[in-house]
Design an enzyme around this catalytic site. Structure first.
Site, mmCIF file in Angstrom:
data_model
loop_
_atom_site.group_PDB
_atom_site.id
_atom_site.type_symbol
_atom_site.label_atom_id
_atom_site.label_comp_id
_atom_site.label_asym_id
_atom_site.label_seq_id
_atom_site.Cartn_x
_atom_site.Cartn_y
_atom_site.Cartn_z
ATOM 1 N N LYS A 26 40.283 37.709 37.144
ATOM 2 C CA LYS A 26 38.933 38.244 37.347
ATOM 3 C C LYS A 26 37.877 37.559 36.480
ATOM 4 O O LYS A 26 36.700 37.522 36.843
ATOM 5 C CB LYS A 26 38.922 39.743 37.084
ATOM 6 N N GLU A 32 32.078 47.463 39.902
ATOM 7 C CA GLU A 32 33.081 48.444 40.304
ATOM 8 C C GLU A 32 34.436 47.936 39.824
ATOM 9 O O GLU A 32 34.620 46.747 39.596
ATOM 10 C CB GLU A 32 33.098 48.604 41.824
ATOM 11 N N SER A 78 48.528 36.857 39.289
ATOM 12 C CA SER A 78 47.098 37.085 39.073
ATOM 13 C C SER A 78 46.766 37.906 37.845
ATOM 14 O O SER A 78 45.624 37.891 37.382
ATOM 15 C CB SER A 78 46.494 37.754 40.313
#
Length: 370
Positions: A81, A103, A357
């Site tokens: 991210k 969010e 990830s």
């Protein structure tokens, strides 16, 4: 309405947001043509984020196969991210926005947003479903320590779908001063494109690293898909290589690409879990990051064209893969990429690339409770 990916994409938002989206697109185009923006992003990725992330050969997880893990879990904050958050923070500063709203579901995007806001001195408000706050308590605490305000969302399923709706409402009310830092390749144009390009560093690096390690491209690349940002980032490095199979793995209870229909969700048209009237249905997954009833419009387009395939993994299969990777490789994956790992054993291909990830620290309470 001009759509971006075949019949998918577009902008289905209140008129009050169109000027902000126009401003964002213009700023993004300008940044893309500015060598200084790319150089600064690359510098931050290296000196702050820890890029390039390594490629690890998992020697015991899948006997008989050569399985490589793209280690986004080793990026600063513990997940992919940050790639997107750094780029969008630079863009927000360029546009003169000093307040960020975001969010989060699994909390990793919220942590990444809080991290870059601390780095650039920006105000940060993160919306998170109350159920996800329960499941991901360590990340809630991290966001607070980083200076972000975490606002719980108490209605609906109290997960990512409702958190996104609340973030959009905030953005509508504060659009002059606020940049909405969307965490996945969803939302109104140009967000899916922006997130894809910022995450494409995963695929570019992995392609070069695998060529150096094996002298050839992988037979198949595999990534988990919720909204789909890590998957689209990985796939971007191999889209033009027809010999490389692209495989996305959804949570069984949130399979918007496998069991959804075309509908509008959070500002764009894509494949969504919805009824015949277009009403969005609830998604369900042990993984907070995959517990979302839609996928990015480019994923829907890749599915329809046949360039990518999408399958599912159950909660039990993901838990099994989580434990197996821990015991065979000494790596705790997040529950999100554990879904991708769950499909590896049944693949016919020999050379496999999986995007790991995120790391599993945030999921320990959930895993140990099962």
């Amino acid at each position: 309405m001009q759509l971006t990916y075949g019949e998918y994409g577009g902008r289905f938002v209140p008129e009050t947001l169109i000027p902000a989206l126009d401003e964002l697109e213009a700023g993004w185009r300008e940044a893309g043509s500015d060598p200084g923006f790319r150089a600064e992003l690359d510098r931050l990725g290296e000196t702050y984020g820890g890029r390039p992330t390594p490629l690890t050969l998992a020697e015991r997880f899948a006997p008989g196969k050569r399985l490589y893990l793209k280690r986004e879990d080793l990026l600063h904050t513990g997940a992919h991210k940050l790639n997107n958050a750094l780029g969008q923070a630079l863009l927000a500063v360029r546009l003169g926005k000093r307040r960020i709203v975001a969010e989060t579901g699994a909390g990793q995007h919220g942590v990444a947003a809080a991290t870059v806001c601390a780095r650039f001195g920006l105000e940060c408000v993160v919306y998170m479903g109350a159920e996800d706050m329960r499941r991901q308590r360590p990340n809630v605490e991290r966001m607070g320590l980083l200076g972000a305000e975490v606002r719980p969302v108490e209605f609906g399923t109290r997960t990512l779908k409702e958190a996104t709706s609340e973030a959009i409402r905030d953005w509508i009310a504060t659009v002059d001063s606020t940049h909405y830092l969307i965490g996945s390749c969803v939302g109104p144009h140009p967000y899916p494109e922006i997130v894809r390009e910022l995450q494409s560093v995963i695929g570019r690096e992995a392609r070069e690293q695998l060529l150096a390690a094996e002298g050839r491209l992988p037979d198949v690349t595999v990534a988990c898909v919720g909204g789909g940002s890590n998957a689209i980032g990985l796939f971007a490095g191999f889209l033009d290589d027809p010999g490389v199979r692209l495989l996305g793995v959804e949570a069984g209870g949130a399979a918007s690409l496998g069991a959804g229909r075309t509908a509008i969700l959070h500002g764009s048209r894509s494949s969504v879990l919805a009824d015949a009237d277009g009403q969005v249905l609830d998604a369900e997954s042990i993984s907070a990051g995959l517990d979302y009833p839609g996928a990015g419009p480019e994923h829907a387009f890749l599915r329809d064209t046949g360039r990518a395939e999408y399958v599912t993994a159950s909660d039990e299969e993901a838990l099994g893969a989580f434990r197996r990777l821990a015991r065979t490789e000494g790596i705790l994956p997040a529950l999100e990429p554990a879904h991708a790992l769950a499909r590896v054993a049944e693949l016919d291909e020999e050379l496999i690339l999986v995007c790991l990830s995120g790391r599993g620290d945030k999921d320990l309470e959930e895993v140990l409770a099962r």
